[in-house]
Design an enzyme around this catalytic site. Structure first.
Site, short mmCIF file in Angstrom:
data_model
loop_
_atom_site.label_atom_id
_atom_site.label_comp_id
_atom_site.label_asym_id
_atom_site.label_seq_id
_atom_site.Cartn_x
_atom_site.Cartn_y
_atom_site.Cartn_z
N LYS A 22 -18.58 11.56 37.67
CA LYS A 22 -17.59 10.49 37.85
C LYS A 22 -17.37 10.22 39.33
O LYS A 22 -17.37 9.07 39.77
CB LYS A 22 -16.26 10.89 37.19
CG LYS A 22 -15.11 9.98 37.57
CD LYS A 22 -13.82 10.37 36.89
CE LYS A 22 -12.98 11.36 37.65
NZ LYS A 22 -12.28 10.82 38.82
N ASN A 23 -17.17 11.29 40.11
CA ASN A 23 -16.80 11.11 41.51
C ASN A 23 -17.95 10.62 42.38
O ASN A 23 -17.73 10.27 43.54
CB ASN A 23 -16.22 12.40 42.09
CG ASN A 23 -14.81 12.66 41.59
OD1 ASN A 23 -14.25 11.84 40.86
ND2 ASN A 23 -14.25 13.80 41.96
N CYS A 126 1.13 9.51 43.07
CA CYS A 126 0.22 9.98 42.03
C CYS A 126 0.65 11.37 41.64
O CYS A 126 1.37 12.03 42.37
CB CYS A 126 -1.19 9.90 42.58
SG CYS A 126 -2.25 11.26 42.27
N ARG A 131 -0.87 11.80 48.49
CA ARG A 131 -2.22 11.28 48.70
C ARG A 131 -2.25 9.97 49.51
O ARG A 131 -2.56 8.90 48.99
CB ARG A 131 -2.92 11.07 47.35
CG ARG A 131 -3.06 12.35 46.58
CD ARG A 131 -3.85 12.18 45.33
NE ARG A 131 -5.28 12.26 45.55
CZ ARG A 131 -6.17 12.26 44.56
NH1 ARG A 131 -5.80 12.17 43.32
NH2 ARG A 131 -7.46 12.34 44.82
N ASP A 316 -10.72 20.59 42.25
CA ASP A 316 -10.84 20.01 40.91
C ASP A 316 -11.17 21.05 39.84
O ASP A 316 -11.26 20.71 38.67
CB ASP A 316 -11.90 18.90 40.90
CG ASP A 316 -11.41 17.63 41.60
OD1 ASP A 316 -10.21 17.55 41.91
OD2 ASP A 316 -12.24 16.74 41.84
N ARG A 408 -10.41 9.98 31.08
CA ARG A 408 -10.73 9.45 32.41
C ARG A 408 -11.93 10.19 33.01
O ARG A 408 -12.65 9.62 33.82
CB ARG A 408 -9.53 9.62 33.36
CG ARG A 408 -8.39 8.66 33.08
CD ARG A 408 -7.34 8.79 34.16
NE ARG A 408 -7.99 8.90 35.45
CZ ARG A 408 -7.62 9.71 36.43
NH1 ARG A 408 -6.57 10.47 36.30
NH2 ARG A 408 -8.28 9.73 37.56
#
Ligand code: UD1
Length: 429
Positions: A22-23, A126, A131, A316, A408
């Site tokens: 995803k990233n 968030c 952030r 993460d 997500r």
């Protein structure tokens, strides 16, 4: 709203195919704004964030075509998406879209580089801390952009184009490094990025930009050099495998016990986390097929970890590793150095019987003999999946609410885990 029901206590045995990252996919898709030609991306995961970004890019004028699966393809066959930004029709990214996904702020760089102007909503607060985007703005200003913040929007202009410069980040930032590379690729002259992020996703973006005609060297090291080129062309690029997804299932296998092959995972992108798993008592073997994680019989040893930019332990995977440590035979310390307030999963893990005490940016985990299933709910993507991991080893039934966070970032999570013997199902309501 969908929920996921898990009955714990089953070992995991089998093969889990690892999806495209995803990233990496998100910045690669955003890079399509830099050229009027077609950028074809292979191995794009089918995730809510990817589909949302397609809508955001569509708003700027990017047409996309998803190449269909052929008859007989397995459901794991990856998607290929062709993105074509022939005409940019709008240089504004509105709040309604950007507020839902922080990475969409990165469109500011290619829009500015190609159109001389971009107006992008500030991403806003968030769930994992404030952030800010100050360093991204700093990078654009160094490259000659004029940046004003008005009514919640970042308005960047460069009427005479961007100019190469030296950009030194005071703190390692992945998004800042992506932004600087995309903005500098077509700037006049040379750019040097110092204290650049070294994440594999940065290397992947640089590789794709180079296929598009950019001249970027040093990606993967702290110093990146970019020789600006007049224009970029179309290209074809394959998104790298998702190291966070792979790390998550590696931790799940260590938690539940069993023997799982993470097909397509790249160990080099995951070394620090794999070392932590070995220290905890799992066996890890690397082959051409991917990474195999086993744990049979023996209990888990406590391991201290501290998150850090790549190649350190990834933030993460912090929540997932904490879930694992709740069952260790002893006490462990988990230190979060990247994001403030990234311990939202602690209270939910406690609902399953975990014993965790917070002291600032350190979580002190006292391993327990048993976890017990309970209804839980999560506030962000990685926290949600840490609850799934805990539930795999908990006695009885756990119901994870607010599943949209999982959607997500994890492609076909229930199918991948149930394929290895977990009792996990999605309940739609
Ligand atoms: C990316 C990843 C995210 C991961 C994070 C760190 C994507 C889509 N997201 O997020 O999953 O957790 O890297 O590995 O790739 N910071 C500032 N000012 C800025 C920018 C960042 O102070 O202008 C700070 C952040 O608050 C944070 C740190 O720098 O404390 C690192 O953030 P950054 O690497 O930029 O994270 P993202 O790129 O947003």
């Amino acid at each position: 709203m969908d929920r996921i029901r898990i009955v714990g206590g089953r070992e995991l045995n089998g093969v889990i195919p690892i999806s495209g990252a995803k990233n990496a996919a998100l910045p690669l898709m955003i890079a399509s704004l830099l050229t009027p030609e077609t950028l074809t991306l292979e191995n794009v995961p089918d995730l809510a964030d990817v589909n949302r970004l397609l809508r955001i890019l569509g708003n700027h004028g990017v047409d996309h075509m998803v190449e269909g699966r052929r008859f007989g393809d397995s459901p794991d066959a990856s998607r290929t998406i062709r993105l074509s930004a022939r005409d940019i029709v709008d240089t504004t990214a509105p709040y309604e879209l950007v507020s839902k996904m922080r990475a969409s702020f990165w469109v500011v760089a290619p829009l500015l580089a190609r159109m001389g102007e971009a107006k992008v909503s500030l991403p806003g607060g968030c769930a994992i801390g404030t952030r800010p985007v100050d360093l991204l703005i700093m990078a654009l200003e160094k490259l000659g952009a004029k940046v004003e913040i008005e009514a919640g929007y970042v308005h960047a202009t460069a009427s005479r184009g961007l100019r190469g410069a030296e950009i030194e980040f005071p703190k390692v930032t992945v998004g800042g490094t992506h932004t600087a590379m995309m903005a500098a690729a077509t700037a006049q002259g040379a750019t040097r990025i110092l204290n650049a992020a070294r994440e594999p996703e940065v290397v992947d973006l640089a590789a794709c930009l180079n296929k598009m005609g950019a001249k970027i060297s040093g990606a993967g090291r702290s110093e990146i050099e970019i020789e600006g080129v007049g224009r970029l062309n179309g290209a074809r690029h394959r998104v790298l495998p998702d190291r966070i997804e792979a790390g998550t299932y590696a931790i799940a296998a260590a938690m539940a016990g069993g023997d799982v092959l993470l097909a397509g995972a790249e160990a080099g992108a995951l070394q620090n986390a794999l070392d932590a798993l070995v220290a905890a008592g799992a066996q890890v073997a690397v082959s051409n097929e991917g990474v195999r994680v086993k744990r049979n019989g023996a209990g888990l040893s406590p391991v201290d970890v501290e998150t850090a930019p790549f190649p350190g332990f990834p933030t993460d995977l912090q929540a997932q590793f904490m879930a694992l440590m709740t069952r260790a035979k002893g006490d462990s310390r988990i230190t979060e150095t990247i994001f403030e307030n990234r311990f939202m999963h602690v209270q939910e893990l406690a609902r399953l019987g975990a014993r965790i005490r917070l002291e600032g940016d350190v979580a002190l985990v006292e391993g327990v003999e048993r976890l017990e299933g309970a209804p839980v709910m999560a506030t962000d993507l990685r926290a949600s999946v840490s609850l799934v991991i805990a539930a795999l080893a908990a006695e009885g039934e756990t119901m994870v609410n607010r599943v949209y966070h999982l959607d997500r970032g994890f492609e076909r999570l229930e199918a991948k885990l149930s394929g290895c013997g977990a009792v996990i199902e999605r309940l739609s309501s």
